[in-house]
Design an enzyme around this catalytic site. Structure first.
Site, mmCIF file in Angstrom:
data_model
loop_
_atom_site.group_PDB
_atom_site.id
_atom_site.type_symbol
_atom_site.label_atom_id
_atom_site.label_comp_id
_atom_site.label_asym_id
_atom_site.label_seq_id
_atom_site.Cartn_x
_atom_site.Cartn_y
_atom_site.Cartn_z
ATOM 1 N N LYS A 1 -7.701 -14.371 -3.527
ATOM 2 C CA LYS A 1 -8.165 -13.226 -2.736
ATOM 3 C C LYS A 1 -9.475 -13.596 -2.093
ATOM 4 C CE LYS A 1 -6.722 -9.035 -1.832
ATOM 5 N NZ LYS A 1 -5.344 -8.510 -1.915
ATOM 6 N N ASP B 1 -5.774 -7.228 4.076
ATOM 7 C CA ASP B 1 -5.939 -6.262 2.978
ATOM 8 C C ASP B 1 -6.791 -5.132 3.568
ATOM 9 O OD1 ASP B 1 -5.457 -6.064 -0.151
ATOM 10 O OD2 ASP B 1 -7.517 -5.411 0.134
HETATM 11 P P1 NDP Z 1 -6.323 -0.295 5.187
HETATM 12 O O1 NDP Z 1 -7.674 -0.796 5.465
HETATM 13 O O2 NDP Z 1 -5.290 -0.326 6.249
HETATM 14 O O3 NDP Z 1 -6.407 1.202 4.658
HETATM 15 C C1 NDP Z 1 -7.159 1.508 3.533
HETATM 16 C C2 NDP Z 1 -7.123 3.017 3.322
HETATM 17 O O4 NDP Z 1 -7.676 3.312 2.056
HETATM 18 C C3 NDP Z 1 -7.965 3.746 4.338
HETATM 19 O O5 NDP Z 1 -7.400 5.008 4.567
HETATM 20 C C4 NDP Z 1 -9.298 3.841 3.631
HETATM 21 O O6 NDP Z 1 -10.120 4.897 4.058
HETATM 22 C C5 NDP Z 1 -8.868 4.049 2.210
HETATM 23 N N1 NDP Z 1 -9.926 3.528 1.338
HETATM 24 C C6 NDP Z 1 -10.445 2.281 1.320
HETATM 25 N N2 NDP Z 1 -11.425 2.184 0.424
HETATM 26 C C7 NDP Z 1 -11.526 3.389 -0.132
HETATM 27 C C8 NDP Z 1 -12.366 3.912 -1.127
HETATM 28 N N3 NDP Z 1 -13.298 3.151 -1.733
HETATM 29 N N4 NDP Z 1 -12.159 5.210 -1.500
HETATM 30 C C9 NDP Z 1 -11.221 5.977 -0.880
HETATM 31 N N5 NDP Z 1 -10.397 5.525 0.080
HETATM 32 C C10 NDP Z 1 -10.558 4.257 0.446
HETATM 33 O O7 NDP Z 1 -5.830 -1.104 3.889
HETATM 34 P P2 NDP Z 1 -4.359 -1.297 3.314
HETATM 35 O O8 NDP Z 1 -3.511 -0.120 3.616
HETATM 36 O O9 NDP Z 1 -3.894 -2.631 3.727
HETATM 37 O O10 NDP Z 1 -4.653 -1.378 1.746
HETATM 38 C C11 NDP Z 1 -4.588 -0.246 0.893
HETATM 39 C C12 NDP Z 1 -4.378 -0.698 -0.539
HETATM 40 O O11 NDP Z 1 -3.157 -1.437 -0.634
HETATM 41 C C13 NDP Z 1 -5.465 -1.636 -1.098
HETATM 42 O O12 NDP Z 1 -5.599 -1.388 -2.485
HETATM 43 C C14 NDP Z 1 -4.855 -3.019 -0.890
HETATM 44 O O13 NDP Z 1 -5.407 -3.965 -1.771
HETATM 45 C C15 NDP Z 1 -3.408 -2.713 -1.210
HETATM 46 N N6 NDP Z 1 -2.410 -3.646 -0.697
HETATM 47 C C16 NDP Z 1 -2.345 -3.978 0.626
HETATM 48 C C17 NDP Z 1 -1.346 -4.822 1.077
HETATM 49 C C18 NDP Z 1 -1.177 -5.164 2.513
HETATM 50 O O14 NDP Z 1 -0.217 -5.854 2.840
HETATM 51 N N7 NDP Z 1 -2.022 -4.699 3.417
HETATM 52 C C19 NDP Z 1 -0.386 -5.442 0.152
HETATM 53 C C20 NDP Z 1 -0.504 -4.967 -1.211
HETATM 54 C C21 NDP Z 1 -1.495 -4.125 -1.598
HETATM 55 P P3 NDP Z 1 -11.476 4.596 4.857
HETATM 56 O O15 NDP Z 1 -11.075 4.392 6.271
HETATM 57 O O16 NDP Z 1 -12.299 5.820 4.643
HETATM 58 O O17 NDP Z 1 -12.118 3.368 4.244
HETATM 59 O O1 2IT Z 2 -2.677 -7.328 -2.190
HETATM 60 C C1 2IT Z 2 -1.829 -7.945 -1.526
HETATM 61 O O2 2IT Z 2 -0.761 -8.326 -2.023
HETATM 62 C C2 2IT Z 2 -2.100 -8.194 -0.111
HETATM 63 N N1 2IT Z 2 -3.137 -7.747 0.393
HETATM 64 C C3 2IT Z 2 -1.161 -9.020 0.711
HETATM 65 C C4 2IT Z 2 -1.424 -10.478 0.488
HETATM 66 C C5 2IT Z 2 -0.642 -11.413 1.375
HETATM 67 O O3 2IT Z 2 -0.914 -12.615 1.256
HETATM 68 O O4 2IT Z 2 0.202 -10.985 2.152
#
Ligand code: NDP
Ligand code: 2IT
Length: 451
Positions: free
Chosen positions: A130, A170
Protein backbone atom coordinates in the site's frame (compact mmCIF):
# COMPACT_ATOMS: atom_id res chain seq x y z
CA UNK A 1 -8.71 -20.91 22.38
CA UNK A 2 -6.43 -22.98 24.68
CA UNK A 3 -3.88 -21.38 26.98
CA UNK A 4 -0.90 -22.20 24.77
CA UNK A 5 -2.56 -20.59 21.76
CA UNK A 6 -3.63 -17.53 23.78
CA UNK A 7 -0.02 -17.11 24.95
CA UNK A 8 1.14 -17.38 21.35
CA UNK A 9 -1.26 -14.58 20.30
CA UNK A 10 -0.11 -12.32 23.14
CA UNK A 11 3.55 -13.00 22.39
CA UNK A 12 3.11 -11.99 18.75
CA UNK A 13 1.07 -8.92 19.73
CA UNK A 14 3.51 -7.69 22.37
CA UNK A 15 6.30 -7.93 19.79
CA UNK A 16 4.27 -6.00 17.20
CA UNK A 17 3.29 -3.31 19.71
CA UNK A 18 6.88 -2.91 20.97
CA UNK A 19 8.32 -2.63 17.45
CA UNK A 20 5.57 -0.38 16.05
CA UNK A 21 4.72 1.94 18.95
CA UNK A 22 1.54 4.01 18.65
CA UNK A 23 0.49 2.40 15.35
CA UNK A 24 -2.99 1.52 16.55
CA UNK A 25 -4.55 0.70 13.16
CA UNK A 26 -1.68 -1.66 12.36
CA UNK A 27 -2.01 -3.35 15.77
CA UNK A 28 -5.77 -3.72 15.18
CA UNK A 29 -5.37 -5.35 11.75
CA UNK A 30 -2.64 -7.71 12.97
CA UNK A 31 -4.57 -8.78 16.07
CA UNK A 32 -7.61 -9.73 14.02
CA UNK A 33 -5.55 -11.98 11.75
CA UNK A 34 -3.41 -13.49 14.51
CA UNK A 35 -6.48 -14.34 16.62
CA UNK A 36 -8.08 -16.04 13.60
CA UNK A 37 -5.08 -18.13 12.56
CA UNK A 38 -3.37 -18.87 15.90
CA UNK A 39 -5.09 -22.24 16.39
CA UNK A 40 -4.04 -23.27 12.89
CA UNK A 41 -0.43 -22.23 13.52
CA UNK A 42 -0.13 -23.96 16.88
CA UNK A 43 -1.54 -27.11 15.28
CA UNK A 44 1.32 -27.04 12.72
CA UNK A 45 4.41 -26.38 14.88
CA UNK A 46 6.76 -26.03 11.87
CA UNK A 47 4.97 -22.72 11.17
CA UNK A 48 5.97 -21.62 14.66
CA UNK A 49 9.55 -22.84 14.25
CA UNK A 50 9.85 -20.99 10.94
CA UNK A 51 8.43 -17.84 12.60
CA UNK A 52 6.06 -17.33 9.70
CA UNK A 53 3.79 -14.93 11.60
CA UNK A 54 6.72 -12.96 13.02
CA UNK A 55 7.97 -12.53 9.44
CA UNK A 56 4.53 -11.60 8.06
CA UNK A 57 4.14 -8.69 10.47
CA UNK A 58 7.49 -7.19 9.46
CA UNK A 59 7.17 -5.39 6.09
CA UNK A 60 9.68 -6.55 3.49
CA UNK A 61 10.41 -2.90 2.73
CA UNK A 62 9.10 0.52 3.81
CA UNK A 63 9.84 3.58 1.69
CA UNK A 64 9.17 7.07 3.09
CA UNK A 65 9.97 10.10 0.99
CA UNK A 66 9.63 13.85 0.65
CA UNK A 67 7.12 15.14 -1.91
CA UNK A 68 7.78 18.82 -2.66
CA UNK A 69 5.44 20.69 -5.02
CA UNK A 70 4.29 24.21 -5.80
CA UNK A 71 0.67 25.31 -5.36
CA UNK A 72 -1.22 27.67 -7.66
CA UNK A 73 -0.17 30.73 -5.62
CA UNK A 74 3.49 29.88 -6.09
CA UNK A 75 3.91 28.69 -2.49
CA UNK A 76 6.04 25.61 -1.86
CA UNK A 77 4.26 22.68 -0.18
CA UNK A 78 5.87 19.61 1.38
CA UNK A 79 4.04 16.32 1.81
CA UNK A 80 5.19 12.89 2.92
CA UNK A 81 4.99 9.90 0.56
CA UNK A 82 4.86 6.21 1.56
CA UNK A 83 5.05 2.78 -0.02
CA UNK A 84 4.88 -0.23 2.28
CA UNK A 85 5.91 -3.40 0.43
CA UNK A 86 4.56 -5.93 2.89
CA UNK A 87 4.82 -9.37 1.31
CA UNK A 88 5.88 -10.73 -2.10
CA UNK A 89 5.56 -14.47 -1.41
CA UNK A 90 2.86 -15.12 -4.01
CA UNK A 91 3.49 -12.39 -6.58
CA UNK A 92 4.69 -8.84 -7.24
CA UNK A 93 3.63 -6.30 -4.61
CA UNK A 94 0.15 -4.98 -5.41
CA UNK A 95 -2.09 -2.46 -3.71
CA UNK A 96 -3.58 0.99 -3.90
CA UNK A 97 -2.35 4.51 -3.24
CA UNK A 98 -4.29 6.72 -0.81
CA UNK A 99 -4.17 10.52 -0.80
CA UNK A 100 -5.82 11.79 2.39
CA UNK A 101 -4.76 14.14 5.17
CA UNK A 102 -5.02 11.28 7.72
CA UNK A 103 -2.39 9.09 5.97
CA UNK A 104 0.44 7.98 8.26
CA UNK A 105 2.71 4.96 8.66
CA UNK A 106 0.21 3.05 10.82
CA UNK A 107 -2.55 3.38 8.23
CA UNK A 108 -0.18 2.40 5.40
CA UNK A 109 0.99 -0.69 7.30
CA UNK A 110 -2.51 -1.83 8.24
CA UNK A 111 -3.65 -1.47 4.64
CA UNK A 112 -0.60 -3.30 3.26
CA UNK A 113 -1.08 -6.09 5.80
CA UNK A 114 -4.78 -6.49 4.92
CA UNK A 115 -3.89 -6.37 1.23
CA UNK A 116 -1.55 -9.35 1.57
CA UNK A 117 -4.36 -11.66 2.70
CA UNK A 118 -6.96 -10.09 0.40
CA UNK A 119 -4.76 -10.59 -2.65
CA UNK A 120 -4.14 -14.21 -1.66
CA UNK A 121 -7.92 -14.73 -1.53
CA UNK A 122 -8.41 -13.46 -5.09
CA UNK A 123 -6.79 -16.66 -6.43
CA UNK A 124 -4.45 -14.43 -8.52
CA UNK A 125 -0.65 -14.15 -8.07
CA UNK A 126 -0.28 -10.82 -6.26
CA UNK A 127 1.71 -9.87 -3.18
CA UNK A 128 0.62 -7.13 -0.76
CA UNK A 129 1.51 -3.42 -0.61
CA UNK A 130 0.00 0.00 0.00
CA UNK A 131 1.14 3.53 -0.57
CA UNK A 132 0.00 7.09 -0.32
CA UNK A 133 0.52 10.52 1.05
CA UNK A 134 -0.91 12.96 3.58
CA UNK A 135 -1.72 15.20 0.60
CA UNK A 136 -5.35 16.37 0.82
CA UNK A 137 -6.86 16.61 -2.68
CA UNK A 138 -9.96 18.45 -1.42
CA UNK A 139 -10.18 21.94 -2.94
CA UNK A 140 -7.03 21.50 -5.06
CA UNK A 141 -7.05 22.47 -8.72
CA UNK A 142 -6.36 19.91 -11.47
CA UNK A 143 -2.99 21.60 -12.04
CA UNK A 144 -2.06 21.25 -8.35
CA UNK A 145 -3.08 17.60 -8.31
CA UNK A 146 -0.99 17.03 -11.45
CA UNK A 147 2.11 18.70 -10.01
CA UNK A 148 1.73 16.74 -6.80
CA UNK A 149 1.32 13.42 -8.67
CA UNK A 150 4.36 14.16 -10.83
CA UNK A 151 6.51 14.89 -7.78
CA UNK A 152 5.20 11.79 -5.95
CA UNK A 153 5.98 9.56 -8.95
CA UNK A 154 9.43 11.09 -9.50
CA UNK A 155 10.52 9.27 -6.34
CA UNK A 156 8.15 6.27 -6.39
CA UNK A 157 9.15 5.20 -9.91
CA UNK A 158 12.47 3.77 -8.74
CA UNK A 159 10.69 1.33 -6.42
CA UNK A 160 7.93 -0.03 -8.71
CA UNK A 161 7.58 -1.89 -12.01
CA UNK A 162 5.26 -4.33 -13.73
CA UNK A 163 7.07 -7.34 -12.21
CA UNK A 164 8.04 -5.59 -8.94
CA UNK A 165 5.19 -3.53 -7.54
CA UNK A 166 1.98 -2.39 -9.25
CA UNK A 167 0.08 0.45 -7.51
CA UNK A 168 -3.55 1.46 -8.13
CA UNK A 169 -6.16 3.81 -6.66
CA UNK A 170 -7.70 4.07 -3.19
CA UNK A 171 -9.20 7.00 -1.25
CA UNK A 172 -8.42 10.25 -3.08
CA UNK A 173 -6.83 8.44 -6.03
CA UNK A 174 -9.08 7.75 -9.01
CA UNK A 175 -8.82 7.93 -12.79
CA UNK A 176 -7.48 11.50 -12.84
CA UNK A 177 -4.63 10.77 -10.42
CA UNK A 178 -3.72 7.44 -12.05
CA UNK A 179 -3.47 9.32 -15.35
CA UNK A 180 -1.01 11.88 -13.99
CA UNK A 181 0.98 9.20 -12.15
CA UNK A 182 1.16 6.97 -15.24
CA UNK A 183 2.18 9.86 -17.50
CA UNK A 184 5.11 10.73 -15.25
CA UNK A 185 6.14 7.08 -14.83
CA UNK A 186 6.15 6.57 -18.60
CA UNK A 187 8.16 9.73 -19.16
CA UNK A 188 10.82 8.94 -16.55
CA UNK A 189 11.20 5.25 -17.37
CA UNK A 190 10.55 5.45 -21.11
CA UNK A 191 8.36 2.37 -20.99
CA UNK A 192 4.68 1.74 -21.60
CA UNK A 193 3.87 -1.10 -19.24
CA UNK A 194 1.12 -2.16 -16.89
CA UNK A 195 2.91 -0.76 -13.85
CA UNK A 196 -0.26 0.96 -12.60
CA UNK A 197 -3.82 -0.35 -12.71
CA UNK A 198 -7.02 1.64 -12.94
CA UNK A 199 -5.73 3.18 -16.17
CA UNK A 200 -7.98 4.87 -18.74
CA UNK A 201 -9.63 2.59 -21.31
CA UNK A 202 -7.64 4.12 -24.19
CA UNK A 203 -4.26 3.49 -22.55
CA UNK A 204 -4.27 0.01 -21.07
CA UNK A 205 -7.13 0.10 -18.60
CA UNK A 206 -9.58 -2.74 -18.14
CA UNK A 207 -13.29 -2.48 -18.70
CA UNK A 208 -15.13 -2.70 -15.37
CA UNK A 209 -12.13 -1.77 -13.15
CA UNK A 210 -13.92 1.38 -11.89
CA UNK A 211 -17.04 -0.66 -11.13
CA UNK A 212 -15.26 -3.73 -9.78
CA UNK A 213 -15.02 -3.08 -6.03
CA UNK A 214 -18.66 -2.04 -5.62
CA UNK A 215 -20.01 -4.67 -8.01
CA UNK A 216 -17.83 -7.38 -6.44
CA UNK A 217 -19.08 -6.34 -3.01
CA UNK A 218 -22.69 -6.88 -4.10
CA UNK A 219 -21.85 -10.22 -5.75
CA UNK A 220 -20.26 -11.32 -2.48
CA UNK A 221 -23.15 -10.03 -0.35
CA UNK A 222 -25.57 -11.86 -2.64
CA UNK A 223 -23.71 -15.12 -1.96
CA UNK A 224 -23.90 -14.44 1.78
CA UNK A 225 -27.63 -13.69 1.57
CA UNK A 226 -28.27 -16.79 -0.51
CA UNK A 227 -26.98 -18.99 2.35
CA UNK A 228 -30.19 -17.84 4.10
CA UNK A 229 -32.38 -18.06 1.01
CA UNK A 230 -32.35 -14.24 0.78
CA UNK A 231 -31.41 -11.68 -1.91
CA UNK A 232 -31.25 -7.88 -2.39
CA UNK A 233 -34.83 -7.77 -3.67
CA UNK A 234 -36.89 -5.18 -1.74
CA UNK A 235 -34.23 -4.88 0.97
CA UNK A 236 -33.42 -1.52 2.56
CA UNK A 237 -29.69 -0.87 2.22
CA UNK A 238 -27.44 1.65 3.96
CA UNK A 239 -24.34 2.67 2.02
CA UNK A 240 -21.68 4.92 3.56
CA UNK A 241 -19.21 6.95 1.54
CA UNK A 242 -19.97 8.59 -1.79
CA UNK A 243 -16.80 7.76 -3.67
CA UNK A 244 -15.81 5.06 -6.12
CA UNK A 245 -16.76 2.03 -4.02
CA UNK A 246 -19.98 3.53 -2.62
CA UNK A 247 -21.23 4.70 -6.02
CA UNK A 248 -20.93 1.34 -7.74
CA UNK A 249 -22.10 -0.63 -4.69
CA UNK A 250 -25.24 1.54 -4.64
CA UNK A 251 -25.72 1.16 -8.39
CA UNK A 252 -25.45 -2.63 -8.34
CA UNK A 253 -27.63 -2.97 -5.21
CA UNK A 254 -30.34 -0.88 -6.89
CA UNK A 255 -30.11 -2.99 -10.05
CA UNK A 256 -30.54 -6.11 -7.90
CA UNK A 257 -33.84 -4.74 -6.58
CA UNK A 258 -32.70 -3.07 -3.32
CA UNK A 259 -33.75 0.29 -1.94
CA UNK A 260 -30.54 2.22 -1.14
CA UNK A 261 -31.45 4.99 1.31
CA UNK A 262 -28.17 6.57 2.45
CA UNK A 263 -24.81 7.89 1.24
CA UNK A 264 -22.24 9.86 3.24
CA UNK A 265 -18.96 11.73 3.31
CA UNK A 266 -16.73 12.86 6.13
CA UNK A 267 -19.07 15.81 6.85
CA UNK A 268 -22.35 13.90 7.26
CA UNK A 269 -24.90 11.63 5.57
CA UNK A 270 -28.04 11.91 3.47
CA UNK A 271 -31.16 9.83 4.09
CA UNK A 272 -33.52 9.41 1.15
CA UNK A 273 -36.43 7.23 2.37
CA UNK A 274 -37.72 6.77 -1.19
CA UNK A 275 -34.40 5.26 -2.23
CA UNK A 276 -31.97 6.09 -5.02
CA UNK A 277 -33.08 5.46 -8.59
CA UNK A 278 -31.29 5.82 -11.93
CA UNK A 279 -31.78 9.58 -12.09
CA UNK A 280 -30.52 10.12 -8.54
CA UNK A 281 -27.54 7.82 -9.11
CA UNK A 282 -26.63 9.75 -12.26
CA UNK A 283 -26.78 12.97 -10.21
CA UNK A 284 -24.41 11.48 -7.56
CA UNK A 285 -21.92 10.36 -10.23
CA UNK A 286 -21.91 13.86 -11.75
CA UNK A 287 -21.76 15.57 -8.34
CA UNK A 288 -18.84 13.52 -7.05
CA UNK A 289 -16.82 12.66 -10.15
CA UNK A 290 -17.20 15.77 -12.32
CA UNK A 291 -18.05 18.64 -9.98
CA UNK A 292 -16.26 17.08 -6.98
CA UNK A 293 -19.03 18.42 -4.72
CA UNK A 294 -20.26 17.38 -1.25
CA UNK A 295 -23.02 14.87 -0.49
CA UNK A 296 -25.12 17.49 1.33
CA UNK A 297 -25.94 18.95 -2.11
CA UNK A 298 -28.02 15.79 -2.74
CA UNK A 299 -30.57 16.92 -0.15
CA UNK A 300 -30.75 20.35 -1.78
CA UNK A 301 -31.42 18.75 -5.18
CA UNK A 302 -33.91 16.10 -3.94
CA UNK A 303 -36.11 17.61 -1.21
CA UNK A 304 -37.45 14.18 -0.12
CA UNK A 305 -33.97 13.52 1.33
CA UNK A 306 -32.55 14.90 4.59
CA UNK A 307 -28.93 15.78 5.31
CA UNK A 308 -27.57 15.01 8.78
CA UNK A 309 -24.31 16.91 9.35
CA UNK A 310 -21.65 15.29 11.52
CA UNK A 311 -23.45 11.92 11.66
CA UNK A 312 -23.06 8.45 10.16
CA UNK A 313 -25.91 6.43 8.59
CA UNK A 314 -25.98 3.46 10.98
CA UNK A 315 -28.97 4.49 13.13
CA UNK A 316 -31.35 4.24 10.14
CA UNK A 317 -33.29 0.92 10.21
CA UNK A 318 -32.16 -1.40 7.41
CA UNK A 319 -31.79 -4.98 6.21
CA UNK A 320 -28.27 -4.67 4.79
CA UNK A 321 -25.35 -2.32 5.54
CA UNK A 322 -22.52 -1.70 3.07
CA UNK A 323 -19.82 0.48 4.72
CA UNK A 324 -17.81 1.96 1.83
CA UNK A 325 -16.02 5.01 3.30
CA UNK A 326 -13.08 4.38 5.62
CA UNK A 327 -11.58 2.48 8.58
CA UNK A 328 -13.33 2.38 11.96
CA UNK A 329 -16.49 4.08 10.69
CA UNK A 330 -18.70 1.54 12.56
CA UNK A 331 -18.10 1.66 16.29
CA UNK A 332 -19.77 -0.38 19.02
CA UNK A 333 -22.79 1.92 19.41
CA UNK A 334 -23.26 1.98 15.61
CA UNK A 335 -23.21 -1.84 15.51
CA UNK A 336 -25.78 -1.94 18.32
CA UNK A 337 -27.97 0.48 16.35
CA UNK A 338 -27.68 -1.70 13.25
CA UNK A 339 -28.77 -4.78 15.19
CA UNK A 340 -31.61 -2.83 16.81
CA UNK A 341 -32.70 -1.54 13.40
CA UNK A 342 -33.10 -5.09 12.04
CA UNK A 343 -29.93 -5.39 9.98
CA UNK A 344 -29.21 -8.99 8.89
CA UNK A 345 -26.10 -8.49 6.74
CA UNK A 346 -23.03 -6.25 6.94
CA UNK A 347 -20.68 -6.58 3.96
CA UNK A 348 -17.62 -4.33 4.03
CA UNK A 349 -16.63 -2.37 0.93
CA UNK A 350 -14.10 -0.25 2.82
CA UNK A 351 -10.97 -1.63 4.49
CA UNK A 352 -11.48 -2.37 8.20
CA UNK A 353 -14.58 -0.12 8.58
CA UNK A 354 -15.75 -1.97 11.72
CA UNK A 355 -13.94 -1.70 15.05
CA UNK A 356 -13.20 -4.97 16.91
CA UNK A 357 -15.99 -4.10 19.38
CA UNK A 358 -18.46 -3.66 16.50
CA UNK A 359 -17.40 -6.98 14.95
CA UNK A 360 -17.94 -8.71 18.31
CA UNK A 361 -21.56 -7.41 18.31
CA UNK A 362 -22.15 -8.70 14.76
CA UNK A 363 -20.79 -12.14 15.63
CA UNK A 364 -22.66 -12.31 18.93
CA UNK A 365 -25.95 -11.60 17.13
CA UNK A 366 -25.04 -14.05 14.33
CA UNK A 367 -25.35 -11.50 11.54
CA UNK A 368 -24.05 -12.29 8.11
CA UNK A 369 -20.83 -10.27 8.44
CA UNK A 370 -17.92 -10.18 5.99
CA UNK A 371 -14.59 -8.39 6.46
CA UNK A 372 -13.37 -6.08 3.70
CA UNK A 373 -10.50 -8.35 2.76
CA UNK A 374 -13.06 -10.85 1.47
CA UNK A 375 -15.94 -8.71 0.22
CA UNK A 376 -14.00 -5.79 -1.31
CA UNK A 377 -11.43 -8.00 -3.08
CA UNK A 378 -13.18 -7.54 -6.43
CA UNK A 379 -11.31 -4.27 -6.96
CA UNK A 380 -7.81 -5.67 -6.68
CA UNK A 381 -8.91 -8.86 -8.44
CA UNK A 382 -9.92 -6.80 -11.47
CA UNK A 383 -6.61 -4.95 -11.19
CA UNK A 384 -5.07 -8.42 -11.53
CA UNK A 385 -7.19 -8.96 -14.64
CA UNK A 386 -5.95 -5.60 -15.99
CA UNK A 387 -2.37 -6.83 -15.45
CA UNK A 388 -3.17 -10.03 -17.36
CA UNK A 389 -4.62 -8.07 -20.28
CA UNK A 390 -1.58 -5.75 -20.33
CA UNK A 391 0.81 -8.74 -20.33
CA UNK A 392 -0.88 -10.42 -23.29
CA UNK A 393 -1.55 -7.04 -24.95
CA UNK A 394 -5.22 -7.75 -25.35
CA UNK A 395 -8.47 -6.28 -24.12
CA UNK A 396 -11.30 -8.38 -22.81
CA UNK A 397 -14.97 -7.47 -23.18
CA UNK A 398 -16.98 -6.24 -20.21
CA UNK A 399 -18.79 -9.60 -20.21
CA UNK A 400 -15.50 -11.49 -19.99
CA UNK A 401 -14.21 -9.34 -17.13
CA UNK A 402 -17.54 -9.55 -15.30
CA UNK A 403 -17.57 -13.35 -15.62
CA UNK A 404 -14.07 -13.50 -14.07
CA UNK A 405 -15.13 -11.13 -11.29
CA UNK A 406 -18.23 -13.16 -10.45
CA UNK A 407 -16.20 -16.38 -10.38
CA UNK A 408 -13.53 -14.86 -8.15
CA UNK A 409 -16.07 -13.47 -5.64
CA UNK A 410 -17.78 -16.84 -5.57
CA UNK A 411 -14.44 -18.63 -5.00
CA UNK A 412 -13.63 -16.25 -2.13
CA UNK A 413 -17.05 -16.94 -0.62
CA UNK A 414 -16.44 -20.69 -0.90
CA UNK A 415 -13.04 -20.31 0.83
CA UNK A 416 -14.73 -18.41 3.69
CA UNK A 417 -17.29 -21.19 4.08
CA UNK A 418 -14.58 -23.84 4.00
CA UNK A 419 -12.51 -22.34 6.83
CA UNK A 420 -15.15 -20.32 8.66
CA UNK A 421 -18.16 -22.62 9.15
CA UNK A 422 -18.65 -23.35 12.83
CA UNK A 423 -20.14 -26.50 14.37
CA UNK A 424 -23.53 -24.80 14.77
CA UNK A 425 -23.52 -23.91 11.06
CA UNK A 426 -22.83 -20.19 11.58
CA UNK A 427 -20.23 -18.86 9.14
CA UNK A 428 -17.50 -16.73 10.72
CA UNK A 429 -16.30 -14.96 7.56
CA UNK A 430 -13.51 -13.21 9.49
CA UNK A 431 -11.97 -16.49 10.49
CA UNK A 432 -12.64 -18.07 7.12
CA UNK A 433 -11.03 -15.25 5.14
CA UNK A 434 -8.03 -14.93 7.44
CA UNK A 435 -7.26 -18.65 7.53
CA UNK A 436 -7.70 -19.12 3.77
CA UNK A 437 -5.47 -16.13 2.97
CA UNK A 438 -2.90 -17.13 5.57
CA UNK A 439 -2.58 -20.72 4.33
CA UNK A 440 -1.71 -19.58 0.81
CA UNK A 441 0.86 -16.96 1.82
CA UNK A 442 2.39 -19.10 4.58
CA UNK A 443 2.74 -22.07 2.23
CA UNK A 444 4.61 -19.95 -0.30
CA UNK A 445 6.90 -18.57 2.41
CA UNK A 446 7.71 -22.06 3.65
CA UNK A 447 8.52 -23.21 0.09
CA UNK A 448 10.81 -20.23 -0.60
CA UNK A 449 13.03 -20.59 2.45
CA UNK A 450 14.30 -17.93 4.80
CA UNK A 451 14.07 -14.78 2.66
P1 NDP B 1 -12.96 7.64 -2.66
O1 NDP B 1 -11.91 8.63 -2.40
O2 NDP B 1 -13.52 7.51 -4.03
O3 NDP B 1 -14.18 7.88 -1.67
C1 NDP B 1 -13.98 7.86 -0.30
C2 NDP B 1 -15.30 8.21 0.38
O4 NDP B 1 -15.18 7.95 1.77
C3 NDP B 1 -15.64 9.67 0.24
O5 NDP B 1 -17.03 9.81 0.23
C4 NDP B 1 -15.02 10.26 1.49
O6 NDP B 1 -15.60 11.46 1.93
C5 NDP B 1 -15.27 9.16 2.49
N1 NDP B 1 -14.23 9.25 3.52
C6 NDP B 1 -12.89 9.20 3.35
N2 NDP B 1 -12.26 9.35 4.51
C7 NDP B 1 -13.21 9.49 5.43
C8 NDP B 1 -13.18 9.69 6.82
N3 NDP B 1 -12.01 9.76 7.49
N4 NDP B 1 -14.37 9.74 7.47
C9 NDP B 1 -15.55 9.68 6.79
N5 NDP B 1 -15.64 9.50 5.46
C10 NDP B 1 -14.48 9.42 4.80
O7 NDP B 1 -12.36 6.24 -2.15
P2 NDP B 1 -12.83 4.76 -2.49
O8 NDP B 1 -14.29 4.70 -2.73
O9 NDP B 1 -11.92 4.22 -3.51
O10 NDP B 1 -12.47 4.01 -1.12
C11 NDP B 1 -13.41 3.83 -0.07
C12 NDP B 1 -12.97 2.67 0.81
O11 NDP B 1 -12.90 1.48 0.02
C13 NDP B 1 -11.58 2.82 1.45
O12 NDP B 1 -11.61 2.18 2.71
C14 NDP B 1 -10.68 2.04 0.50
O13 NDP B 1 -9.51 1.61 1.14
C15 NDP B 1 -11.60 0.90 0.16
N6 NDP B 1 -11.31 0.16 -1.07
C16 NDP B 1 -11.17 0.79 -2.27
C17 NDP B 1 -10.95 0.05 -3.42
C18 NDP B 1 -10.87 0.67 -4.77
O14 NDP B 1 -10.75 -0.06 -5.74
N7 NDP B 1 -10.96 1.98 -4.91
C19 NDP B 1 -10.77 -1.41 -3.37
C20 NDP B 1 -11.00 -1.97 -2.06
C21 NDP B 1 -11.23 -1.20 -0.97
P3 NDP B 1 -14.77 12.83 1.85
O15 NDP B 1 -14.92 13.31 0.46
O16 NDP B 1 -15.43 13.71 2.86
O17 NDP B 1 -13.33 12.53 2.22
O1 2IT C 1 -7.81 -1.75 -1.05
C1 2IT C 1 -7.74 -2.17 -2.21
O2 2IT C 1 -7.86 -3.38 -2.47
C2 2IT C 1 -7.53 -1.21 -3.29
N1 2IT C 1 -7.48 -0.01 -3.03
C3 2IT C 1 -7.33 -1.68 -4.70
C4 2IT C 1 -5.90 -2.11 -4.91
C5 2IT C 1 -5.54 -2.46 -6.33
O3 2IT C 1 -4.35 -2.73 -6.52
O4 2IT C 1 -6.39 -2.47 -7.21
Amino acid sequence: MDKFTRNYVEKIMSGVIARNPGESEFHQAVREVVESVASYITAYPHLMDLKIMERMVEPERVIIFRVPWMDDRGEIQINRGFRVQMNSAIGPYKGGIRFHSSVNLSIMKFLAFEQTFKNALTTLPMGGAKGGSDFNPRGKSDAEVMRFCQSFMTELQRHIGQDTDVPAGDIGVGGREIGYLFGQYKRLRDEFTGTLTGKGLAWGGSLLRPEATGYGLCYFALQMLSTKGESFKDKTVLVSGAGNVAQYAAKKAVSLGAKVVTLSDSDGFIHDPEGLDEEKLAYVFELKNIRRGRIKEYAEKFPGATYYPGERPWRIPCDIALPCATQNEIEKADAENLVKGGCMCVAEGANMPSTPEAIAIFLEHKLLYSPGKASNAGGVATSGLEMSQNSIRQKWTAEEVDAHLRRIMSDIHAACLKYGTQEDGYVNYVKGANIAGFIKVAGAMVDQGLV
